[in-house]
Design a protein around this motif. Structure first.
Motif, PDB file in Angstrom:
ATOM      1  N   GLU A 276      -6.021   2.492  -7.934  1.00  0.00           N
ATOM      2  CA  GLU A 276      -6.665   1.411  -7.169  1.00  0.00           C
ATOM      3  C   GLU A 276      -6.595   1.823  -5.702  1.00  0.00           C
ATOM      4  O   GLU A 276      -5.511   1.956  -5.129  1.00  0.00           O
ATOM      5  N   THR A 277      -7.749   2.006  -5.087  1.00  0.00           N
ATOM      6  CA  THR A 277      -7.779   2.625  -3.763  1.00  0.00           C
ATOM      7  C   THR A 277      -7.042   1.796  -2.699  1.00  0.00           C
ATOM      8  O   THR A 277      -6.292   2.353  -1.900  1.00  0.00           O
ATOM      9  N   GLY A 278      -7.256   0.467  -2.710  1.00  0.00           N
ATOM     10  CA  GLY A 278      -6.608  -0.380  -1.705  1.00  0.00           C
ATOM     11  C   GLY A 278      -5.086  -0.285  -1.808  1.00  0.00           C
ATOM     12  O   GLY A 278      -4.387  -0.120  -0.805  1.00  0.00           O
ATOM     13  N   LEU A 279      -4.584  -0.367  -3.036  1.00  0.00           N
ATOM     14  CA  LEU A 279      -3.131  -0.305  -3.252  1.00  0.00           C
ATOM     15  C   LEU A 279      -2.588   1.083  -2.911  1.00  0.00           C
ATOM     16  O   LEU A 279      -1.517   1.221  -2.327  1.00  0.00           O
ATOM     17  N   TYR A 280      -3.357   2.099  -3.298  1.00  0.00           N
ATOM     18  CA  TYR A 280      -2.956   3.476  -2.977  1.00  0.00           C
ATOM     19  C   TYR A 280      -2.809   3.606  -1.457  1.00  0.00           C
ATOM     20  O   TYR A 280      -1.812   4.131  -0.954  1.00  0.00           O
ATOM     21  N   SER A 281      -3.796   3.102  -0.727  1.00  0.00           N
ATOM     22  CA  SER A 281      -3.791   3.258   0.730  1.00  0.00           C
ATOM     23  C   SER A 281      -2.644   2.463   1.346  1.00  0.00           C
ATOM     24  O   SER A 281      -1.887   2.987   2.168  1.00  0.00           O
ATOM     25  N   SER A 282      -2.479   1.185   0.921  1.00  0.00           N
ATOM     26  CA  SER A 282      -1.431   0.374   1.567  1.00  0.00           C
ATOM     27  C   SER A 282      -0.041   0.894   1.207  1.00  0.00           C
ATOM     28  O   SER A 282       0.838   0.960   2.065  1.00  0.00           O
TER      29      SER A 282
END
Ligand code: SAM
Ligand code: SF4
Length: 363
Positions: A276-282
């Motif tokens: 999940e890109t958002g979770l990966y980034s945060s």
């Protein structure tokens, strides 16, 4: 030092109904946050990395804008030692190819393109939900050549409903006229979670296995006749143009994967980043782990993987490595699926067609 680096760029301008790779539509803010996180993750691993092969996969890495790609490439050059890179591939969708981006990629050291043409038949492209036409794909190929790329691979798909043998032959011949260095020919698979999977389950889409087998054999015949070596079940290359990066996976070398959903295997440990890109980034930006799954692989399991993948390539399987499966190998030989040379087992023509059946030896 880890010599093979994969970077997953999960953005696509349009989502294809057959594709199960981790991807999402590109929104500007999410892309910027992803680039920040990816550079943090790259910096973290930099001391253990000295890549000889680098692969930007996706998703559609070429979906990044010029300035996003520029920032990503500059950031990677700043934090990684890229002096040993021999092969650096980027996956592209024909709809996202542009001359300024092509020059940027070349200047940064990217020297191999893998472009998803899929078919040269506009009706089939529509059926696959592609946004590019055959004419656009051809234009993109020539643009990449003119920009200076001397190592281009084209992806094709067979086994598409309503794709006749003649249409597949026309696609292969069209591809051969362009003379790419490498061709990947994939049989359409109905992946769980995709629109095509659902349509097949409902009986709306149907696979024709006999026709697909004929299409596979036609690809092998035509491409081999034109000097492409069938070096892995779905891959054909001109002399010394095999994908060194993919070969490293198949031969069981260690590799590191950065970005959401990317797998890594290093010294028997395998892990995967959050899908999940958002979770990966945060998570990455707040110094937390982006890993959501990991396992220690036993030496036996690693040996099985190496054997199973190796047998799918032209390297085959050395007799000494095949000992645990000797009896099963001999049975496959009697069925005409395997043959031996002086030191190894290799798939026959029929064995390549039935590679998944042969692979059951290792289950
Ligand atoms: C991750 S995609 C990257 C290429 C780029 N995003 C594009 O679509 O042009 C890599 C390739 O996988 C193949 N592929 C993806 N899903 C497939 C499926 N369900 N069956 C067969 N081939 C598939 C396509 O040929 C595609 O070009
Ligand atoms: S096939 Fe390529 S463009 Fe289509 S959804 Fe998958 S990664 Fe994206």
């Amino acid at each position: 030092m880890i010599e093979h680096l994969y970077i997953h760029i999960p953005f696509c301008p349009n989502i294809c109904p057959y594709c199960a790779f981790y991807k999402e539509s590109a929104g500007r803010e999410r892309v910027e946050a992803f680039i920040d996180a990816l550079l943090v993750e790259a910096k973290f691993h930099a001391p253990t990395l000295r890549p000889r092969t680098l692969f930007f996969g996706g998703g559609t890495p070429s979906a990044l804008s010029f300035s996003q790609m520029e920032r990503l490439l500059e950031g990677l050059h700043a934090c990684l030692n890229l002096s040993a890179v021999e092969e650096w591939t980027i996956e592209m969708n024909p709809a996202t190819v542009a001359l300024d981006k092509a020059h940027l990629l070349l200047a940064a050291g990217i020297n191999r393109i893998s472009m998803g043409v899929q078919s040269w038949d506009d009706t089939l492209l529509k059926a696959l939900g592609r946004t590019h036409s055959a004419a656009k794909a051809e234009e993109s190929f020539h643009l990449l050549r003119e920009a200076g790329f001397q190592n281009i691979s084209l992806d094709l798909i067979f086994g598409i409903p309503n794709q006749s043998l003649a249409s597949w032959q026309a696609t292969l011949e069209h591809t051969l006229r362009l003379n790419p260095e490498h061709i990947s020919a994939y049989g359409l698979t109905y992946e769980e979670g995709t629109e095509f999977f659902r349509l097949r389950k409902q009986g709306i889409m149907k696979a024709n296995e006999h026709l697909e087998a004929d299409q596979f054999e036609l690809a092998t015949d035509l491409l081999e006749q034109h000097g492409y070596r069938h070096y892995e079940i779905s891959n054909y290359a001109k002399q010394s143009r095999e994908s060194a990066h993919n070969m490293a996976y198949w031969l069981g070398r260690d590799y590191l994967g950065l970005g959401p959903s990317a797998f890594s295997t290093v010294a028997g440990r395998r892990w995967r980043n959050i899908c999940e890109t958002g979770l990966y980034s945060s998570s990455t930006m707040s110094g937390k782990t982006a890993i959501d799954f990991e396992e220690q692989l036993s030496p036996q399991l690693l040996a099985i993987e190496r054997a199973a993948f190796g047998l799918r390539t032209y390297h085959g399987l050395l007799f000494e490595k095949a000992r645990p499966w000797q009896k099963a190998m001999e049975e496959m030989e009697q069925h005409g699926l395997l043959y031996r040379t002086s030191d190894r087992w290799l798939l026959t023509r029929r064995g390549k067609l039935l590679a998944d059946v042969v692979g059951e030896i290792f289950m």
